[in-house]
Design a protein around this motif. Structure first.
Motif, PDB file in Angstrom:
ATOM      1  N   LYS A  18      -9.560   5.916  -5.185  1.00  0.00           N
ATOM      2  CA  LYS A  18     -10.185   7.183  -5.591  1.00  0.00           C
ATOM      3  C   LYS A  18      -9.373   7.873  -6.689  1.00  0.00           C
ATOM      4  O   LYS A  18      -9.929   8.349  -7.693  1.00  0.00           O
ATOM      5  N   LEU A  19      -8.060   7.912  -6.534  1.00  0.00           N
ATOM      6  CA  LEU A  19      -7.226   8.664  -7.478  1.00  0.00           C
ATOM      7  C   LEU A  19      -6.969   7.917  -8.777  1.00  0.00           C
ATOM      8  O   LEU A  19      -6.613   8.533  -9.779  1.00  0.00           O
ATOM      9  N   THR A  20      -7.123   6.609  -8.773  1.00  0.00           N
ATOM     10  CA  THR A  20      -6.869   5.831  -9.989  1.00  0.00           C
ATOM     11  C   THR A  20      -8.148   5.394 -10.694  1.00  0.00           C
ATOM     12  O   THR A  20      -8.109   5.016 -11.870  1.00  0.00           O
ATOM     13  N   GLY A  21      -9.270   5.412  -9.974  1.00  0.00           N
ATOM     14  CA  GLY A  21     -10.507   4.935 -10.564  1.00  0.00           C
ATOM     15  C   GLY A  21     -10.550   3.434 -10.728  1.00  0.00           C
ATOM     16  O   GLY A  21     -11.397   2.893 -11.446  1.00  0.00           O
ATOM     17  N   LYS A  22      -9.640   2.729 -10.053  1.00  0.00           N
ATOM     18  CA  LYS A  22      -9.579   1.269 -10.130  1.00  0.00           C
ATOM     19  C   LYS A  22      -9.539   0.690  -8.721  1.00  0.00           C
ATOM     20  O   LYS A  22      -9.158   1.376  -7.771  1.00  0.00           O
ATOM     21  N   SER A  23      -9.912  -0.576  -8.608  1.00  0.00           N
ATOM     22  CA  SER A  23      -9.919  -1.211  -7.294  1.00  0.00           C
ATOM     23  C   SER A  23      -8.500  -1.371  -6.761  1.00  0.00           C
ATOM     24  O   SER A  23      -7.517  -1.334  -7.526  1.00  0.00           O
ATOM     25  N   TYR A  24      -8.394  -1.561  -5.463  1.00  0.00           N
ATOM     26  CA  TYR A  24      -7.085  -1.786  -4.849  1.00  0.00           C
ATOM     27  C   TYR A  24      -6.403  -2.998  -5.481  1.00  0.00           C
ATOM     28  O   TYR A  24      -5.211  -2.953  -5.804  1.00  0.00           O
ATOM     29  N   ASN A  25      -7.140  -4.076  -5.687  1.00  0.00           N
ATOM     30  CA  ASN A  25      -6.555  -5.287  -6.261  1.00  0.00           C
ATOM     31  C   ASN A  25      -6.090  -5.070  -7.695  1.00  0.00           C
ATOM     32  O   ASN A  25      -5.044  -5.599  -8.109  1.00  0.00           O
ATOM     33  N   GLU A  26      -6.837  -4.292  -8.470  1.00  0.00           N
ATOM     34  CA  GLU A  26      -6.404  -3.965  -9.839  1.00  0.00           C
ATOM     35  C   GLU A  26      -5.116  -3.160  -9.817  1.00  0.00           C
ATOM     36  O   GLU A  26      -4.228  -3.360 -10.658  1.00  0.00           O
ATOM     37  N   ASN A  27      -4.993  -2.255  -8.860  1.00  0.00           N
ATOM     38  CA  ASN A  27      -3.760  -1.469  -8.734  1.00  0.00           C
ATOM     39  C   ASN A  27      -2.577  -2.353  -8.361  1.00  0.00           C
ATOM     40  O   ASN A  27      -1.474  -2.170  -8.887  1.00  0.00           O
ATOM     41  N   LEU A  28      -2.786  -3.305  -7.461  1.00  0.00           N
ATOM     42  CA  LEU A  28      -1.713  -4.247  -7.128  1.00  0.00           C
ATOM     43  C   LEU A  28      -1.226  -4.970  -8.381  1.00  0.00           C
ATOM     44  O   LEU A  28      -0.021  -5.076  -8.625  1.00  0.00           O
ATOM     45  N   GLU A  29      -2.167  -5.464  -9.157  1.00  0.00           N
ATOM     46  CA  GLU A  29      -1.816  -6.236 -10.354  1.00  0.00           C
ATOM     47  C   GLU A  29      -1.075  -5.381 -11.372  1.00  0.00           C
ATOM     48  O   GLU A  29      -0.022  -5.786 -11.896  1.00  0.00           O
ATOM     49  N   GLU A  30      -1.605  -4.202 -11.672  1.00  0.00           N
ATOM     50  CA  GLU A  30      -1.047  -3.375 -12.733  1.00  0.00           C
ATOM     51  C   GLU A  30       0.225  -2.639 -12.326  1.00  0.00           C
ATOM     52  O   GLU A  30       1.157  -2.495 -13.128  1.00  0.00           O
ATOM     53  N   ARG A  31       0.275  -2.176 -11.082  1.00  0.00           N
ATOM     54  CA  ARG A  31       1.363  -1.301 -10.673  1.00  0.00           C
ATOM     55  C   ARG A  31       2.521  -2.032  -9.996  1.00  0.00           C
ATOM     56  O   ARG A  31       3.622  -1.495  -9.917  1.00  0.00           O
ATOM     57  N   ILE A  32       2.263  -3.249  -9.480  1.00  0.00           N
ATOM     58  CA  ILE A  32       3.326  -3.960  -8.767  1.00  0.00           C
ATOM     59  C   ILE A  32       3.534  -5.368  -9.312  1.00  0.00           C
ATOM     60  O   ILE A  32       4.626  -5.711  -9.758  1.00  0.00           O
ATOM     61  N   PHE A  33       2.493  -6.190  -9.322  1.00  0.00           N
ATOM     62  CA  PHE A  33       2.662  -7.595  -9.707  1.00  0.00           C
ATOM     63  C   PHE A  33       3.207  -7.739 -11.127  1.00  0.00           C
ATOM     64  O   PHE A  33       4.171  -8.468 -11.364  1.00  0.00           O
ATOM     65  N   SER A  34       2.577  -7.061 -12.087  1.00  0.00           N
ATOM     66  CA  SER A  34       2.987  -7.224 -13.483  1.00  0.00           C
ATOM     67  C   SER A  34       4.372  -6.650 -13.746  1.00  0.00           C
ATOM     68  O   SER A  34       5.093  -7.128 -14.620  1.00  0.00           O
ATOM     69  N   LYS A  35       4.765  -5.634 -12.985  1.00  0.00           N
ATOM     70  CA  LYS A  35       6.070  -5.001 -13.194  1.00  0.00           C
ATOM     71  C   LYS A  35       7.226  -5.803 -12.599  1.00  0.00           C
ATOM     72  O   LYS A  35       8.376  -5.630 -12.980  1.00  0.00           O
ATOM     73  N   THR A  36       6.916  -6.665 -11.646  1.00  0.00           N
ATOM     74  CA  THR A  36       7.968  -7.415 -10.953  1.00  0.00           C
ATOM     75  C   THR A  36       7.931  -8.911 -11.242  1.00  0.00           C
ATOM     76  O   THR A  36       8.816  -9.642 -10.799  1.00  0.00           O
TER      77      THR A  36
ATOM     78  N   THR B 152       0.832  -1.200   0.000  1.00  0.00           N
ATOM     79  CA  THR B 152       0.000   0.000   0.000  1.00  0.00           C
ATOM     80  C   THR B 152       0.867   1.250   0.000  1.00  0.00           C
ATOM     81  O   THR B 152       0.598   2.208  -0.739  1.00  0.00           O
ATOM     82  N   ALA B 153       1.916   1.248   0.807  1.00  0.00           N
ATOM     83  CA  ALA B 153       2.823   2.398   0.845  1.00  0.00           C
ATOM     84  C   ALA B 153       3.480   2.623  -0.508  1.00  0.00           C
ATOM     85  O   ALA B 153       3.633   3.766  -0.960  1.00  0.00           O
ATOM     86  N   THR B 154       3.852   1.538  -1.185  1.00  0.00           N
ATOM     87  CA  THR B 154       4.482   1.653  -2.501  1.00  0.00           C
ATOM     88  C   THR B 154       3.503   2.253  -3.506  1.00  0.00           C
ATOM     89  O   THR B 154       3.876   3.128  -4.308  1.00  0.00           O
ATOM     90  N   LEU B 155       2.247   1.826  -3.474  1.00  0.00           N
ATOM     91  CA  LEU B 155       1.234   2.393  -4.370  1.00  0.00           C
ATOM     92  C   LEU B 155       1.043   3.886  -4.115  1.00  0.00           C
ATOM     93  O   LEU B 155       0.940   4.688  -5.058  1.00  0.00           O
ATOM     94  N   ILE B 156       1.003   4.264  -2.838  1.00  0.00           N
ATOM     95  CA  ILE B 156       0.841   5.681  -2.495  1.00  0.00           C
ATOM     96  C   ILE B 156       2.023   6.497  -3.010  1.00  0.00           C
ATOM     97  O   ILE B 156       1.855   7.586  -3.599  1.00  0.00           O
ATOM     98  N   MET B 157       3.229   5.981  -2.825  1.00  0.00           N
ATOM     99  CA  MET B 157       4.415   6.719  -3.273  1.00  0.00           C
ATOM    100  C   MET B 157       4.487   6.799  -4.789  1.00  0.00           C
ATOM    101  O   MET B 157       5.033   7.762  -5.342  1.00  0.00           O
ATOM    102  N   GLN B 158       3.947   5.820  -5.488  1.00  0.00           N
ATOM    103  CA  GLN B 158       3.858   5.915  -6.945  1.00  0.00           C
ATOM    104  C   GLN B 158       2.963   7.080  -7.343  1.00  0.00           C
ATOM    105  O   GLN B 158       3.274   7.832  -8.276  1.00  0.00           O
ATOM    106  N   LEU B 159       1.854   7.253  -6.637  1.00  0.00           N
ATOM    107  CA  LEU B 159       0.952   8.365  -6.925  1.00  0.00           C
ATOM    108  C   LEU B 159       1.601   9.702  -6.607  1.00  0.00           C
ATOM    109  O   LEU B 159       1.390  10.690  -7.322  1.00  0.00           O
TER     110      LEU B 159
END
Length: 481
Positions: free
Chosen positions: A187-205, A85-92
């Motif tokens: 709220k800021l991405t318009g996507k669910s938390y789980n979608e953000n995990l997949e797109e912003r962290i899981f797929s990149k690593t 969660t912290a990593t997602l916030i810092m990406q934003l």
């Protein structure tokens, strides 16, 4: 086939080139000691930069079905999920979509979060917002299995009263704060938390086996079952007591995927260097002699290094992830038993830095359970002082022994024995409020609310400022009407 065999042998040689045979043997010995003294069951991975130095799976993912743990077995990582969660916030923040000093009221005005006009994103990340722990809501325990989204959880967050005098006053570990951070991501991405995990962290690593799903399951062989293992023979399946996973923790993952996450941070795949280091560097003092940063801990240590980490624990899971940025070390420990994972990961780091590992000690409550297996509960009660002497003790080291021993029997549904242990505890520690609080909690768990009130009031008679007793009296007041 000979060239292929040669290449495989060469790759294995390279894999372990940065760890000595002696260090491998020391880690093996350490894990065996934890298995003997604390029924360690789980997986361990040690890496340096892009090389895995050591990995091992121990014990069973399912005791009932005798399914062994494997490196790819998923475990509930609990509060370690806060690092994601912290990593997602810092990406934003890196993308200019969010400011650390931004007030909560300007981001989530649709939720009536108390003091939202004073709480900043910085305070949420550092557990200094004072928004508390939604899991303490009076209805959470009964309703938790119905929750399937952050929107489902937010009413519990909003209902809780502030736990500090004002935002920024002090460190106060807050699961609610990281639920709010997850909602900010949505709220800021318009996507669910789980979608953000997949797109912003899981797929990149390359994290291919990690997820949060509803309802949470713990089905072997893919997933490890949580246990409370007291002795080699006595254990309790903890599945029914596990919490659903959200942005404050509860992800299913394994040591390989978590190594990929750590490597992604070290290699700049998830955040630029400045933003990552800002996330990792300590900000606020907290209870373990280190500093809490943004969803990570900046741990003090004897090696003179910065060790960035976060651990987690449920009723039957324990986890720890440690990163030594300066040397590229990554240590991941996942356990499907309630064992302190920091003891394991910390000792592995001691071995890597050529320090002597500290031998794990069998807890007194586990010794008492072993004797109960051999000679019976009445024997333990009648010969308790003699047992202490045989263990080299003149008295019980602390009240926690009684609390943990009682908890074992409660989990095994042997309630009379749990009450008896607390009676023994009150006799030895008559001025310890926790002895009365735990007794009160036992009555609450039996839905005997009138009886529980008496014991919480006794705790307050010893310590008028006892927050647990106050909270419990408040929570059960509605049940007495």
């Amino acid at each position: 086939m000979k060239p292929v065999i040669f290449l495989l042998a060469f790759s294995v040689q390279q894999l372990y080139a940065q760890i000595t045979t002696q260090q491998q043997l020391q880690i093996d010995s350490l894990l065996q000691q934890f298995t003997t003294t604390k029924q360690f069951s789980g997986t361990v991975l040690v890496a340096k930069n892009n090389n895995i130095l050591y990995s091992k799976a121990i014990g069973l993912a399912s005791k009932e079905s005798a399914v062994p743990n494997k490196l790819e077995t998923n475990f509930n990582i609990a509060s370690m999920g806060k690092t994601f969660t912290a990593t997602l916030i810092m990406q934003l923040v890196q993308e200019g979509k969010l400011s650390l000093n931004q007030k909560l009221s300007s981001i989530l005005p649709e939720f009536a979060i108390k003091r939202a006009d004073s709480i900043t994103v910085y305070q949420l990340l550092t557990h200094t917002s004072g928004v508390g722990n939604y899991m303490m809501h009076v209805n959470y325990e009964a309703e938790r299995h119905q929750l399937k989204s952050l929107n489902d959880v937010m009413p519990y967050v909003v209902a809780m009263e502030p736990t500090t005098g004002y935002p920024g006053e002090k460190f106060d570990y807050s699961n609610s704060g990281f639920i709010i951070l997850g909602k900010i991501v949505e709220k800021l991405t318009g996507k669910s938390y789980n979608e953000n995990l997949e797109e912003r962290i899981f797929s990149k690593t390359g994290m291919k086996q990690s997820y949060i799903h509803y309802p949470a399951t713990f089905v072997s062989p893919k997933e490890a079952t949580p246990y409370l293992a007291y002795t080699e023979k006595t254990f309790v399946n903890g599945t029914a007591d596990e919490f659903p996973g959200f942005s404050d923790g509860g992800m299913q993952s394994n040591v390989v995927d978590l190594y990929r996450f750590a490597k992604g941070l070290l290699n700049g795949k998830l955040l630029n260097t400045a933003m990552r280091d800002s996330m990792w560097s300590g900000k606020v003092k907290f209870g373990r002699g280190g500093m809490y940063s943004f969803g990570w801990m900046d741990n003090e240590n004897e090696f003179g290094k910065h060790i960035y980490s976060h651990d987690g624990g449920g009723k039957g899971f324990s986890s720890d992830l440690r990163i030594v940025k300066e040397d590229g070390y990554v240590v991941v420990v996942l356990i499907n038993n309630r064992v302190n994972p920091r003891d394991v990961s910390g000792n592995i780091l001691r071995i890597l830095y050529n320090k002597e590992a500290e031998k794990p000690i069998k807890y007194l409550e586990n010794v008492l359970m072993e004797i109960t297996e051999q000679k019976g509960f009445e024997y333990v009660c009648s010969n308790y002082k003699q047992i202490l002497k045989e263990q080299g003790m003149d008295k019980t080291p602390n009240p926690w022994i009684y609390i943990m021993f009682s908890d074992m029997f409660e989990n095994m549904k042997e309630i009379d024995k749990a009450f008896k242990v607390m009676e023994m505890g009150r006799e030895e520690f008559p001025n310890e409020a926790s002895m009365y609080n735990v007794t009160g909690q036992l009555y609450v768990n039996q839905k005997k609310y009138k009886e529980s009130v008496e014991w919480f009031n006794k705790a307050l008679a010893i310590n008028a400022n006892d927050e647990f007793a106050k909270m419990m009296l408040q929570s059960i007041s509605s049940k007495l009407k």
